[in-house]
Design an enzyme around this catalytic site. Structure first.
Site, short mmCIF file in Angstrom:
data_model
loop_
_atom_site.label_atom_id
_atom_site.label_comp_id
_atom_site.label_asym_id
_atom_site.label_seq_id
_atom_site.Cartn_x
_atom_site.Cartn_y
_atom_site.Cartn_z
N GLY C 40 53.78 45.10 -14.95
CA GLY C 40 54.32 46.97 -14.99
C GLY C 40 55.57 47.66 -14.82
O GLY C 40 55.53 46.98 -13.62
N GLY C 42 55.88 50.73 -15.35
CA GLY C 42 55.76 52.47 -15.62
C GLY C 42 55.92 53.69 -13.98
O GLY C 42 56.68 52.79 -12.98
N LEU C 43 55.83 54.71 -13.81
CA LEU C 43 56.19 54.84 -12.66
C LEU C 43 56.06 53.96 -11.42
O LEU C 43 56.70 53.52 -10.16
CB LEU C 43 55.94 56.35 -12.50
N HIS C 266 41.02 65.59 -21.49
CA HIS C 266 42.28 66.49 -21.56
C HIS C 266 41.50 67.91 -22.06
O HIS C 266 41.64 67.49 -23.68
CB HIS C 266 43.58 65.39 -22.30
N ARG C 330 40.26 70.43 -15.81
CA ARG C 330 40.21 69.56 -16.96
C ARG C 330 38.63 69.10 -17.44
O ARG C 330 38.49 69.79 -18.58
CB ARG C 330 41.30 68.77 -16.79
N HIS C 401 41.83 61.32 -21.54
CA HIS C 401 43.44 61.16 -21.60
C HIS C 401 44.12 60.52 -20.24
O HIS C 401 44.70 59.74 -20.62
CB HIS C 401 43.79 62.05 -21.17
N GLU C 425 47.03 54.25 -12.21
CA GLU C 425 46.54 54.22 -13.00
C GLU C 425 45.65 53.59 -12.49
O GLU C 425 44.27 53.37 -13.17
CB GLU C 425 46.61 54.95 -14.41
N ARG C 435 41.03 64.06 -11.89
CA ARG C 435 42.36 64.56 -11.74
C ARG C 435 42.98 65.25 -11.71
O ARG C 435 42.79 66.34 -13.26
CB ARG C 435 43.13 62.68 -11.76
N LEU C 441 51.43 61.11 -11.53
CA LEU C 441 52.76 61.35 -11.66
C LEU C 441 53.12 61.29 -10.14
O LEU C 441 53.23 60.47 -9.90
CB LEU C 441 53.82 62.66 -12.08
#
Lengths: 265, 228, 637
Positions: C40, C42-43, C266, C330, C401, C425, C435, C441
């Protein structure tokens, strides 16, 4: 509504000597297309029908489908990402076409983007350019406080305008010369407008241009097709930035064998 | 030297070469036109101007070398870039659309090469005087610098005059894109000035080409005649 | 299955410092002998791969996208939280910690959350040093905005594309290491299994998505940063490629899966427009800084929004939660939207939607100010709906979401399989049952930049470098299984397409295990999902070849895993007999429809152990202790 599609089908990956392989435009008729569908959803529907008929579905790149990941991108009727400005293919909707429209769908065409299959191309050339220097050389650690270095808002905005690039490659696809200078210019411009990026501005400009040239992209002839096709409206100002930065970097470049006193150790 | 070659061989370096040589050639076109416009003045003035240019042969040849070199570099680099650009797209689009690119920008190679052909013809015609008997016409008055008669005699021939007009139209297109192009390539782009420069580029190209076109047209229409 | 969270001793403020000191170090000269596989980009993945390579480890990084820059972190719009207190409005690390524990409805591990809040500060510094162009004010200082669940302004942002800018920061750090040769990048490569030798994760088996070849990669540790499983619902705000495959296959090899029923719906997404819909688009929570959410007070009101006078509008969030108003968290906002729609007051043809109105903000601040803040979001909304949000309110509806559940990890982010680390995640995370906005992030980057570089050393110091090579028989066995599954999918040649099955699964999940769940529905889902799975393996049609680019095959493999995982999600939802955060059981609610926790029985993380199939999976518990933030009914009124 009903549309007639002409889609580039190519089963084998491009090679240097045989770029098009068995590629050709194939005609498909598609009925019951809704206005609210995105262009890619329309292709999904076509693929579902093809699979049911026992034909291989059309291969195309896509992922986020909200216009930010830069994965999708096909040339629709000669325009990268289709007729809507400031829009990626996934955000293009069928309401942009008339009932009975004929739609030509082709992959990005550039020597630096060999076709993998159908509409899917290999854009790793753009990654390699970034690897050559489109970064700030800072290791993870404990840098100074984020607010220690104020950045004038105008500079931050300019940097952001360039950083908004999603790396989709539409600029290359749109350019009559398959040049990637909007992409490379965006990287140079992003960093040169920030104090953090200015430290390496010269090596960056030189290395990025060298990396870009190695990949076989064409040259900019200032026709600005890239700006018109860019889904993120990156301005051609960034190409002027690139030209200026490169000139500056070359003029200031010292010979490779310039003597230094002592060593780094 | 390798440094210079590397610079020239790079894509951006090639563009910058086009821009810098382009600026020189553009300045030459401007100067050339200003000189030419003396056709509307007394024939002696034109002759004096021609003599002035020839007074220091070393300087004359130095300028000729710079301009010739710039022209050569402009042409060679242009052809090299055009070849690379062709190779960068091995398979053409089946359906191609132009978004914003002007006709002028898309025909730079063609207008450039045509202009090159014109330059050769023009040099043979007026500078060397080997075609259309221009050399003989010039050799008349003013110590052999009767440029006025040479020009008028040539342009009295409608086919020569119209050829010149045609070439100037081609030059117009080349400059219309070329002027704003070298500004951008030299890294000058500003939200306020760039749109103006893009429009100005067409205007200046029009003035330059138009100014040059005035010469054959005024001869053809009899406004300018051979001095008695 | 032994669950040792390895929470360090000491007061919560000192736990991370203590742990960092306890962890064994790997000598710089030895680091280059160890190879870490990061799955992975991603961030979490990109930041981990870059940071580990900077330390000197050999790193191989894998992503299924064509470039590491395309991971779905890129789509995050609104912002990233950090307890910088630049605004002088009372923020602190402790307050961010407190807000996050409370926002997660007291189902997160306190020690992890505190560390997250502590590291949030470093993330902003790191990102700015990388050249991330955060929004700034006219004095050149960083700007902040507010997000749900907080009463301070601590969210840093970069127009409406904070995720893209932060990901580009991590991606460029990764690209730098690739250029230096310290990271080998494998894009268009999907991980299909974990290889475990003598109880330790020693490698992975991947499929090259271009050539179709199955390949083995051996390493000394495996780091999964493969995101969430929202696409089990088919329609979600996730990218089309997001999948559970990596974490699910790791789960089947022994990694405990925690709290799969914690899914975040969301509140502000563009409503579904038809059957052809392939994904849902989020409209950033940041819009609720200036947008007001409302529906008509009357049921079945078919008037256009502009025709409904002020006194006939119900600004229900402001009415129900006066102190947080439109910035309620949310889960609460989504549920409130569902309630007004259930009440017959939803808008649009389907009655499934509410208005998000900028009229007052535009009147107060002017259209230009609103365009400067949210221009790209408004543009995106107009593109998708063909409506102009400047002149009429946006139509929004909740959508799947984010997933708070994921592979269970200890304080060091290691799963129940030694040597298998899980970040971002993909792990069961620091968010508990819900969350807060702008925290994903933060978590991904905290894990990747600042946690794993320390904790992985602690593990590797006890391992012999390069002890297992890719020619180990276990690799051949696992790769054989991967190829066999591929061949099996291609051999069925049934009648229904992969998407057809996926839509069917999504429908079951959304209807029976979506915004509100009950025992009867969950039991039905637990009957329907295995039946659908059985039909899938009997009747799916996957065309194309094994050894070539084959997108249908990729989708089929991912769906096969969703079809198993969906069942576990429903089992977890059934077993958790309480409502908390994103998990709302209709049987457990207060008189006014708020979630009702059962702290006596469920103040724990549920961790599932795979036992041959989902039906026989065993539920373990990690008890959660709240020593700093005391268990209380969560109120935003």
């Amino acid at each position: 509504m009903k549309v007639t599609l002409h889609i580039w089908r190519q089963s084998k990956p491009s090679t240097k000597d045989d770029f098009a392989q068995d590629g050709k435009m194939v005609r498909y008729e598609l009925d019951h297309v809704s206005n609210d569908m995105s262009f890619l959803e329309m292709l999904d529907v076509l693929n579902e029908q093809l699979i049911k008929k026992g034909e291989e579905p059309v291969t195309f790149d896509h992922d986020c489908r909200e216009g930010i990941c830069g994965t999708c991108g096909v040339v629709v009727n000669g325009e990268p990402h289709g007729p809507e400005s400031g829009t990626t293919t996934c955000q293009l909707h069928m309401r942009s076409f008339k009932d009975g429209a004929e739609i030509w769908v082709e992959p990005w065409r550039a020597a630096a983007f060999p076709v993998i299959k159908d509409l899917m191309v290999d854009r790793t050339a753009l990654d390699r350019i970034v690897q050559a220097g489109a970064f700030v050389s800072v290791n993870t650690g404990a840098p100074q406080d984020a607010n220690a270095l104020p950045v004038p808002k105008a500079d931050a905005d300019k940097a952001f305008d360039a950083a908004a690039c999603i790396g989709c490659g539409a600029c290359v696809a749109a350019c009559k010369n398959a040049s990637s200078m909007l992409f490379v210019g965006a990287k140079v411009s992003h960093f040169v407008h920030l104090p953090q990026g200015r430290v390496e501005r010269e090596t960056r400009a030189r290395n990025l241009v060298a990396a870009m040239d190695k990949e076989g992209f064409g040259n900019c002839t200032n026709q600005y097709e890239c700006e018109a096709a860019c889904p993120k409206d990156i301005p051609v100002r960034v190409i002027a930035d690139l030209n200026r930065e490169y000139l500056r970097a070359k003029v200031r470049e010292e010979p490779a064998n310039t003597k230094r006193i002592g060593g780094d150790g | 030297m390798t440094w210079l070659c590397d610079f020239w061989r790079s894509s951006v370096g090639g563009k910058l070469t086009m821009a810098v040589t382009g600026v020189l050639l553009f300045l030459f076109v401007v100067g050339h036109l200003l000189g030419n416009l003396q056709l509307f003045s007394e024939p002696e003035h034109l002759a004096d101007y021609a003599k002035l240019l020839h007074r220091e042969p070393a300087l004359l040849w130095a300028v000729r070398c710079v301009l010739g070199g710039a022209l050569l570099l402009h042409v060679v680099t242009g052809i090299r870039l055009a070849r690379q650009n062709r190779a960068a797209r091995p398979v053409k689009y089946q359906k191609e659309e132009i978004l914003v690119a002007s006709f002028a920008s898309r025909s730079m190679l063609l207008t450039g090469l045509t202009t090159l052909g014109f330059v050769v013809y023009h040099l043979l015609h007026f500078t060397a005087g080997v075609v259309h008997g221009a050399g003989a016409a010039k050799a008349g008055k003013f110590d052999g610098f009767d440029v006025h008669t040479m020009v008028v005699r040539s342009f009295e021939n409608p086919s020569i005059a119209l050829a010149y007009v045609g070439f100037m139209v081609v030059l117009f297109f080349h400059l219309a894109h070329g002027i704003q192009s070298f500004v951008q390539t030299l890294g000058l782009n500003h939200a306020r000035y760039t749109p103006v420069i893009r429009r100005l580029s067409v205007v200046v190209a029009g003035l330059l080409a138009g100014g040059n076109i005035l010469l054959p047209l005024s001869v053809l229409s009899g406004i300018v005649k051979v001095a008695p | 299955m032994k669950l040792d969270a390895k929470i360090p001793a000491g007061p919560v403020q000192e736990k991370w410092s203590n742990r960092k000191f306890e962890l064994k170090l790997v000598n710089p000269a030895n680091k280059r002998k160890y190879k870490v596989l990061v799955v992975g980009s991603g961030l979490a993945g990109a930041s981990a791969a870059a940071s580990l390579a900077e330390l000197g480890y050999q790193v191989e990084c894998f992503c299924f996208q064509d470039s590491p820059r395309r991971a779905h972190s890129i789509a995050a719009q609104g912002g990233i939280n950090a307890a910088k207190n630049y605004r002088n409005d009372g923020d602190s690390i402790y307050r961010l910690f407190y807000d996050t524990v409370k926002g997660g409805d007291f189902r997160a591990r306190e020690a992890n959350v505190y560390r997250l809040a502590e590291l949030s500060v470093n993330i902003i510094d790191q990102a700015v040093a990388q050249g991330v162009p955060f929004a700034r004010d006219y004095g050149g200082m960083l700007d902040n905005r507010s997000f749900g669940g907080a009463q301070v302004s601590r969210t840093f942002y970069a127009r409406g594309q904070t995720g893209q800018q932060l990901l580009l920061g991590a991606y460029t750090a990764l690209a730098r290491q690739i250029g230096l040769g310290t990271v080998k990048m494998f894009s268009r490569t999907e991980m299909l299994d974990v290889v475990i030798v003598d109880g330790h994760a020693k490698g992975i088996v991947v499929r090259d998505l271009v050539t179709g070849e199955a390949r083995s990669h051996a390493g000394d540790a495996v780091v999964l940063a493969t995101g969430g499983y929202g696409n089990v619902f088919y329609l979600s705000t996730n990218a089309k490629g997001c999948n559970v495959t990596a974490t699910w296959r790791a789960h089947k090899r022994g990694a405990g899966f925690a709290n799969p029923c914690y899914t975040q719906i969301h509140p502000t997404c563009i409503p579904v427009s038809g059957d052809h819909q392939s994904k849902l688009t989020l409209m950033s929570e940041s819009l609720r800084n200036d947008g007001r959410v409302w529906v008509s007070k009357k049921q079945g009101d078919k008037r256009r929004p502009g025709e409904i006078p002020e006194d006939e509008r119900d600004y229900y969030l402001e009415r129900k939660y006066p102190s947080y108003g439109n910035l309620a968290p949310r889960d609460i906002s989504s549920r409130a939207a569902k309630q007004v729609c259930d009440d017959g007051r939803g808008i649009g043809d389907t009655g499934l939607g509410v208005y998000l109105d900028f009229r007052d903000a535009i009147a107060r601040l002017g259209k230009d100010a609103i365009a400067a803040r949210y221009g790209n979001l408004f543009h995106m909304y107009a593109k998708i709906t063909a409506e102009d949000p400047y002149s009429q309110p946006m139509r929004i509806f909740p959508a799947v979401h984010y997933t708070m559940g994921g592979l269970w990890v200890d304080y060091d982010l290691m799963s129940t399989v030694p040597g298998l680390f899980v970040l971002g995640e993909a792990n069961f995370s620091d968010h508990g049952a819900n969350r807060l906005g702008a925290s994903a992030l933060m978590q991904g980057l905290a894990d990747g930049y600042f946690v794993i570089p320390y904790t992985i050393g602690g593990y590797l110091a006890g391992q012999k470098a390069g002890s297992v090579k890719a020619d180990h028989p276990e690799f051949q066995r696992v790769a054989g299984g991967v190829v066999e599954m591929t061949k099996r999918l291609l051999s069925i040649q049934g009648k229904r397409t992969v998407d057809d099955f996926h839509k069917a699964l999504g429908k079951i999940m959304w209807q029976k295990c979506g915004m509100a769940r009950n025992e009867q529905g969950l039991k039905e889902a637990l009957r329907e999902i295995p039946a659908l799975r059985e039909e899938f393996w009997r009747d799916v049609r996957v065309l194309g070849g094994e050894l070539s680019t084959n997108q249908s095959l990729e989708k089929a493999g991912r769906l096969a895993d969703f079809l198993e995982f969906g069942e576990l999600l429903c089992r977890d939802a059934l077993e958790r007999r309480e409502s908390c955060g994103g998990h709302f059981r209709e049987e457990w609610q207060t008189a006014d429809g708020e979630a009702l926790r059962d702290d006596e029985k469920f103040c724990h993380a549920a961790v599932w152990e795979y036992k041959g199939d989902v039906k026989n999976a065993v539920r373990h518990q990690e008890a959660l202790a709240f020593e700093n933030v005391h268990l209380a009914v969560r109120s935003y009124k």
